[in-house]
Design a protein around this motif. Structure first.
Motif, short mmCIF file in Angstrom:
data_model
loop_
_atom_site.label_atom_id
_atom_site.label_comp_id
_atom_site.label_asym_id
_atom_site.label_seq_id
_atom_site.Cartn_x
_atom_site.Cartn_y
_atom_site.Cartn_z
N ARG A 149 33.32 -44.50 61.11
CA ARG A 149 32.54 -43.62 62.00
C ARG A 149 31.31 -43.21 61.31
O ARG A 149 31.07 -42.26 61.22
CB ARG A 149 33.43 -42.42 62.51
N ALA A 152 29.42 -40.18 63.00
CA ALA A 152 30.15 -39.19 63.13
C ALA A 152 29.75 -37.68 62.39
O ALA A 152 30.43 -38.19 61.38
CB ALA A 152 31.49 -39.40 63.62
N THR A 240 24.53 -39.43 58.05
CA THR A 240 25.54 -38.61 58.75
C THR A 240 25.87 -37.13 58.23
O THR A 240 25.89 -37.03 57.17
CB THR A 240 26.93 -39.29 58.64
N GLU A 396 37.70 -40.83 57.95
CA GLU A 396 37.03 -40.79 59.29
C GLU A 396 37.27 -39.54 59.89
O GLU A 396 36.22 -38.78 60.54
CB GLU A 396 37.90 -41.77 60.34
#
Length: 713
Positions: A149, A152, A240, A396
């Motif tokens: 991810r 995210a 991120t 994740e």
């Protein structure tokens, strides 16, 4: 008792304070106050010195005095190992160091109460207490996988609760290189390889993770509550966001649960028989107070055991047809799923197979909603695909925290302790789900692990899924083993859930260097309401083998009948003597076991140990063999005098009482025994008498003549 000014010159003050040599966060100038406590003076009482060093206060409470005795005993063990004294053969008086002798004497005095099997009741009332002393090394892992991810936002909470030093190991889970840059609201020390640097509050920091399993350690100062950072990689050039928070500040409700201990009213001995005294007694074993048993669900069938976990997480079980298809990517319906605050999953193993993948997907759903998840497994039994699945999940969703247990012997430890590094395991089995609606909370304990062998008779075809294990039928010492196990679990759905989760927090928040966990309860005077169920957690190498003493006391309390279901029959010398005493006074002992353990890890080895038990007791104990073909019995049940029932992870072998952490529920209730009797009768119906004329290869006899060998299994 007084102690000299220069405490422990041979090892340094850090040994008493708990900052371990070689992995000493206290060496890093990150503003961790507990690592800079006042120097000791010759006029300070030894008990106060030790409390100041272990807790950061004067240790005045009754709970702290109890805990201090365990800590002092642990420190004595460390001093004996380092110097070859005490049980390692050398007379400690031969150590020509005045400070060593003064410290040793003080710690002996503080640890004195541990020599007594039972704890005397303290004053004060019953109920919950909260412990805030700073006594442990906290070490947790933040997994980074740039490919997981990649865009995210992520939030990771570190715990400094009750810690005198805190370390965050940032570990790369994937192969994609990543750069992390950020700043914190407090001082931070950063160690990459051999280089260490200190970053002031508000100043920028950065580091690079170059490949799989690359690590960097962060040591937050006491004033650090929050870091804001960004993860940059070729997959996420825009970076991120990553937020790192102090858990006890960000989630005070969880910190309160993690700090809890119980003050248990102990009934007077007058009017109690031996079995009742053993049940209600307080000991160095971690135990809950006695609580009502309620109406727990008994999970005898394999699918019932698996589906209980599924239902706790998804709100509904899987159909038989869905399980029969064996598709780990089957559609999952979360429309009835409870809204969870906390998930605890503690297991010997968490395998990347059908069972593990389904449970991982269920956890993933709750993690995406922000639920805090804590997973404990045993490192030495995890294979590459198991690690990859769990590391990817934690990377994740950093709100999924993973502890991979590995016991490490001290440098220079005896050969038996060094060998123990290969097989000492975390054997506590528990799934606890704390829901926003308490009526939907669940806790499941017993013997089952997260492994397809507890669900399917034969390995299912998972070749379509390259990330999952394809088991082979093997025998011997192999981690690709597959057995079909017959086991037993029990599920609670009442106030016991939060209590057992709080007790498991003492293991989650154990000392990272020694695996020492704080006690969960303390006895107090009073004849309050008597419950009939108590949960225990055992860490035998840190609690002076309290579980062994408990089982010996229970067997000694038996008047006429002991019924056991257990596959591993290698009792400790003390437990074997208790069996001998019970038989001598006319107690009937019945055991349903599985003598032939082909298919288990080291099956031939374990079978030989079981046969030695049959050879010794076959003419005095009614031993029966679970006869289902190609099924290995794995349940652990003990029942005494039609009144007491133990359902646990505890095997009747040296491992459970000397080496492995264990847990279980003790119930003193004839009505609950009546519920369990049909379960026992079912095992009995599927068993045959064992012949006493067993054949044991001479090589195994010679091997097990060495006490340290038999005591390792």
């Amino acid at each position: 008792m007084n102690i000299s000014t220069a405490i422990l010159a041979l090892f340094g003050l850090a040994a008493l304070a708990g900052c371990g040599a070689g992995r000493n966060a206290c060496e890093l100038p990150a503003g961790q106050e507990a690592c800079a406590r006042p120097s000791l003076s010759a006029g300070t009482p030894g008990s106060r010195i030790a409390a100041e060093q272990f807790f950061g206060n004067d240790g005045g409470s009754d709970y702290e005095r109890l805990f201090l005795a365990l800590l002092a005993r642990n420190q004595l063990g460390a001093m004996d190992r380092a110097n070859g004294t005490g049980p390692f053969g050398r007379n400690r008086l031969d150590v020509q160091n005045r400070d060593f002798q003064a410290t040793y004497s003080t710690l002996q005095h503080l640890a004195g109460p541990v020599a007594n099997a039972h704890l005397p009741p303290a004053g004060g009332g019953s109920g919950d207490g909260y412990f805030e002393g700073r006594w442990r090394v906290s070490r947790q892992t933040l997994y980074i996988d740039a490919a997981a991810r990649p865009s995210a936002p992520r939030i990771f909470d570190f715990s400094g609760l009750q810690a005198h030093s805190t370390e965050i190991v940032v570990r790369q889970a994937g192969n994609q290189p990543a750069d992390i840059e950020g700043s914190c609201d407090g001082a931070l020390a950063l160690r990459a390889g051999a280089a260490t640097r200190t970053i002031a509050a508000g100043a920028a920091f950065g580091f690079h993770l170059s490949g799989e399993d690359d690590t960097v350690s962060l040591f937050p100062g006491d004033g650090l509550n929050r870091c804001t950072a960004r993860i940059r990689s070729s997959l996420a050039p825009a970076s991120t966001p990553l937020t790192i928070r102090r858990e006890e500040t960000a989630d005070p409700a969880l910190a309160s649960l993690d700090s809890r201990y119980q003050r248990c009213p102990v009934p007077g001995d007058a009017g109690l028989d031996a079995l009742e005294r053993a049940f209600y007694a307080s000991r160095w074993l971690s135990q809950t107070c006695a609580m009502p048993i309620g109406e727990p669900r008994l999970l005898r069938k394999s699918r019932d055991g698996f589906n209980a976990k599924v239902e706790a997480l998804m709100g509904a079980p899987l159909s038989d047809a869905a399980i029969d298809r064996g598709d780990p990517e089957l559609p999952l319906d979360f429309s009835k799923a409870p809204r969870l605050k906390l998930i605890y999953l503690s297991s010997l193993e968490f395998k990347a197979d059908f069972s593990g993948r389904v449970i991982e997907r269920l956890i993933r759903h709750h993690a995406a909603l922000g639920t805090k998840v804590r997973i404990m497994v045993t490192d030495v039994l995890e294979r590459d695909k198991d690690d990859a699945m769990l590391h990817r999940l934690a990377a994740e969703f950093p709100n999924v925290e993973l502890q991979e247990y590995r016991w490490r012997a001290d440098h220079g430890a005896p050969i038996d302790e060094q060998i123990s590094q290969l097989h000492k395991v975390h054997h506590v089995k528990m799934l606890a789900t704390l829901a926003q609606d308490p009526a939907r909370s669940r806790v499941i304990i017993g013997g089952r692990n997260i492994h397809d062998g507890f669900l399917f008779h034969q390995p299912i075809d998972l070749t379509r899924y390259p990330d999952l294990e394809q088991y082979g039928k093997t025998d011997g010492f192999s981690l690709n083993y597959y057995s079909n196990w017959s086991d037993f679990d029990i599920e609670f759905a009442d106030r016991a859930v939060e209590t057992l989760a709080a007790q498991l927090s003492t293991i989650w928040l154990r000392d990272a260097d020694t695996n020492l966990a704080r006690p969960f309860s303390i006895p107090v005077r009073g004849d309050g309401p008597r419950g009939n169920a108590r949960h225990f957690i055992s860490v035998p190498y840190e609690d002076d083998h309290a579980l062994e003493a408990y089982f010996v006391e229970l067997v000694d309390a038996a008047r006429h009948h002991i019924q056991i279901v257990n596959p591993y029959l290698n009792p400790t010398p003390s437990l074997a003597k208790a069996f001998d005493r019970a038989l001598a006074r006319g107690v009937r002992i019945d055991i349903v076991g599985r003598i032939d353990l082909k298919g288990d890890i080291g099956g031939k080895f374990l079978t030989a140990l079981n046969k030695l038990f049959v050879e010794k007791y076959g003419d005095r104990i009614n031993i029966r063999e679970f006869k289902a073909p190609d099924v290995v019995l794995h349940s652990k049940i003990m029942m005494i005098d039609e009144r007491l029932v133990a359902i646990s992870s505890v095997n009747l072998n040296n491992r459970s009482f000397f080496h492995d952490s264990e847990n279980g529920m003790m119930v003193l209730d004839p009505a609950f025994y009546a519920r369990m009797k049909p379960v026992y009768d079912d095992y009995l119906a599927h068993s045959n008498p064992v012949a006493t004329n067993v054949t044991i290869p001479w090589a195994y006899r010679l091997l097990f003549d060495e006490a340290w060998v038999s005591q390792a299994f």
